[in-house]
Design an enzyme around this catalytic site. Structure first.
Site, PDB file in Angstrom:
ATOM      1  CG  ASP A   8      64.271  -6.967  13.803  1.00  0.00           C
ATOM      2  OD1 ASP A   8      63.352  -6.230  14.193  1.00  0.00           O
ATOM      3  OD2 ASP A   8      64.796  -6.866  12.674  1.00  0.00           O
ATOM      4  CG  LEU A   9      58.321  -9.199  12.231  1.00  0.00           C
ATOM      5  CD1 LEU A   9      58.129 -10.707  12.236  1.00  0.00           C
ATOM      6  CD2 LEU A   9      57.012  -8.503  12.613  1.00  0.00           C
ATOM      7  CG  ASP A  10      59.599  -5.467   9.830  1.00  0.00           C
ATOM      8  OD1 ASP A  10      58.747  -5.791   9.018  1.00  0.00           O
ATOM      9  OD2 ASP A  10      59.343  -4.893  10.897  1.00  0.00           O
ATOM     10  CB  THR A  16      57.770  -6.844   6.694  1.00  0.00           C
ATOM     11  OG1 THR A  16      58.704  -7.250   7.674  1.00  0.00           O
ATOM     12  CG2 THR A  16      56.461  -7.579   6.858  1.00  0.00           C
ATOM     13  CE  LYS A  44      66.771  -3.250   4.651  1.00  0.00           C
ATOM     14  NZ  LYS A  44      67.809  -3.988   3.940  1.00  0.00           N
ATOM     15  CB  SER A 113      59.082  -6.098  15.731  1.00  0.00           C
ATOM     16  OG  SER A 113      58.809  -5.267  14.621  1.00  0.00           O
ATOM     17  CB  ALA A 114      60.904  -0.757  15.575  1.00  0.00           C
ATOM     18  CE  LYS A 144      64.187  -3.130  17.379  1.00  0.00           C
ATOM     19  NZ  LYS A 144      63.873  -4.096  16.305  1.00  0.00           N
ATOM     20  CD  GLU A 168      67.294  -5.613  15.161  1.00  0.00           C
ATOM     21  OE1 GLU A 168      67.381  -5.473  13.920  1.00  0.00           O
ATOM     22  OE2 GLU A 168      66.380  -5.117  15.838  1.00  0.00           O
ATOM     23  CG  ASP A 169      67.066  -6.738   9.457  1.00  0.00           C
ATOM     24  OD1 ASP A 169      66.583  -6.359  10.556  1.00  0.00           O
ATOM     25  OD2 ASP A 169      66.648  -6.332   8.368  1.00  0.00           O
TER      26      ASP A 169
HETATM   27  P1  B16 Z   1      55.431   0.071  11.552  1.00  0.00           P
HETATM   28  P2  B16 Z   1      61.754  -4.260  12.955  1.00  0.00           P
HETATM   29  C1  B16 Z   1      60.768  -1.999  11.854  1.00  0.00           C
HETATM   30  O1  B16 Z   1      60.628  -3.335  12.260  1.00  0.00           O
HETATM   31  C2  B16 Z   1      61.156  -1.894  10.395  1.00  0.00           C
HETATM   32  O2  B16 Z   1      62.463  -2.387  10.182  1.00  0.00           O
HETATM   33  C3  B16 Z   1      61.098  -0.460   9.971  1.00  0.00           C
HETATM   34  O3  B16 Z   1      61.434  -0.335   8.604  1.00  0.00           O
HETATM   35  C4  B16 Z   1      59.691   0.093  10.219  1.00  0.00           C
HETATM   36  O4  B16 Z   1      59.607   1.465   9.873  1.00  0.00           O
HETATM   37  C5  B16 Z   1      59.367  -0.078  11.701  1.00  0.00           C
HETATM   38  O5  B16 Z   1      59.457  -1.452  12.036  1.00  0.00           O
HETATM   39  C6  B16 Z   1      57.983   0.441  12.069  1.00  0.00           C
HETATM   40  O6  B16 Z   1      56.997  -0.328  11.500  1.00  0.00           O
HETATM   41  O7  B16 Z   1      55.240   1.227  10.632  1.00  0.00           O
HETATM   42  O8  B16 Z   1      54.754  -1.194  11.104  1.00  0.00           O
HETATM   43  O9  B16 Z   1      55.116   0.424  12.990  1.00  0.00           O
HETATM   44  O10 B16 Z   1      62.886  -4.392  11.974  1.00  0.00           O
HETATM   45  O11 B16 Z   1      62.129  -3.590  14.248  1.00  0.00           O
HETATM   46  O12 B16 Z   1      60.994  -5.562  13.151  1.00  0.00           O
HETATM   47 MG    MG Z   2      64.641  -5.566  11.185  1.00  0.00          MG
END
Ligand code: B16
Ligand code: MG
Length: 217
Positions: A8-10, A16, A44, A113-114, A144, A168-169
């Protein structure tokens, strides 16, 4: 044996999550919606539209489609303005060493990452070339906790899901990894991520041996 690790990224490779929080807080303040860090914790791993729906529900507010889309664009502009300050210094400690060790062990590296900004974020962090495959959040049918993005990433790496491990976090992400049939490593406490098979406090605390020996609880 494990052949791929999907990150996962964030909150896993960089912080982020803090920038998403500030962007949502600014948007909520502007519209007079109640919002704070506790409310943000529930966002998250949740995609952009899903996050806005949770914020509106929490505030007991409803908006028409045009306003909803405008608010999404506004939040993303606020978030991207914060990303301009990003550089390789924003990469969490230990990520480069871990990637090098995985590569040395012949293990593929994927990103699930989402975030639709994930490609830009890994470029800013200077690690875009480290991934065998980066799943496209915009091309995924269900977010997710559905398994789709982890399955797409395994497929993109040319590996069966059961040969992959996810990191994942967020609880939604741990559920997504398990639904994909993979072992889940949680970055965070047992209380925060009760379903994760292995827990570490930060990515820098994770060794390749620990990843390779992780088993489903
Ligand atoms: P964006 P992850 C997710 O990333 C974040 O945890 C979540 O807070 C955020 O709303 C989502 O990405 C969408 O991000 O607005 O940049 O498309 O944790 O799956 O890496
Ligand atoms: Mg995350």
């Amino acid at each position: 044996a494990v052949q791929g690790v999907i990150f996962d990224l964030d909150g896993v490779l960089t912080d982020t999550a803090e920038d998403h929080y500030h962007a949502w807080q600014a948007l909520a303040d502007q519209y007079g919606y109640a919002f704070d860090r506790a409310a943000n914790d529930r966002l998250k791993g949740v995609d952009r539209a899903g996050s806005l729906r949770l914020i509106l529900d929490g505030a007991g507010a409803s908006v028409d489609d045009a306003r909803f889309e405008a608010m999404l664009a506004e939040k993303n502009a606020l978030y991207r303005a914060r990303l301009t300050a990003y550089s390789p210094a924003n990469l969490f400690d230990g990520v480069r060493a871990l990637f090098a060790a995985l590569r040395g062990a012949g293990i593929k590296i994927g990103l699930a990452s989402a975030s639709r900004n994930a490609g830009d974020v890994v470029r800013l962090l200077g690690i875009a070339d480290q991934f065998d495959f980066i799943a496209d959040a915009g091309a995924i049918a269900a977010n997710k906790p559905a398994p789709d993005i982890f399955l797409a990433c395994a497929d993109g790496m040319g590996l069966p899901p059961e040969r992959c491990i996810g990191i994942e976090d967020a609880q939604a992400g741990i559920s997504a990894i398990h639904a994909a049939g993979m072992v889940a490593i949680g970055i965070g406490s047992e209380e925060a991520l009760p379903d994760a098979d292995v827990h570490v406090p930060a990515i820098g605390a994770l060794s390749v041996d620990q990843i390779l020996s992780a088993e489903r609880e």
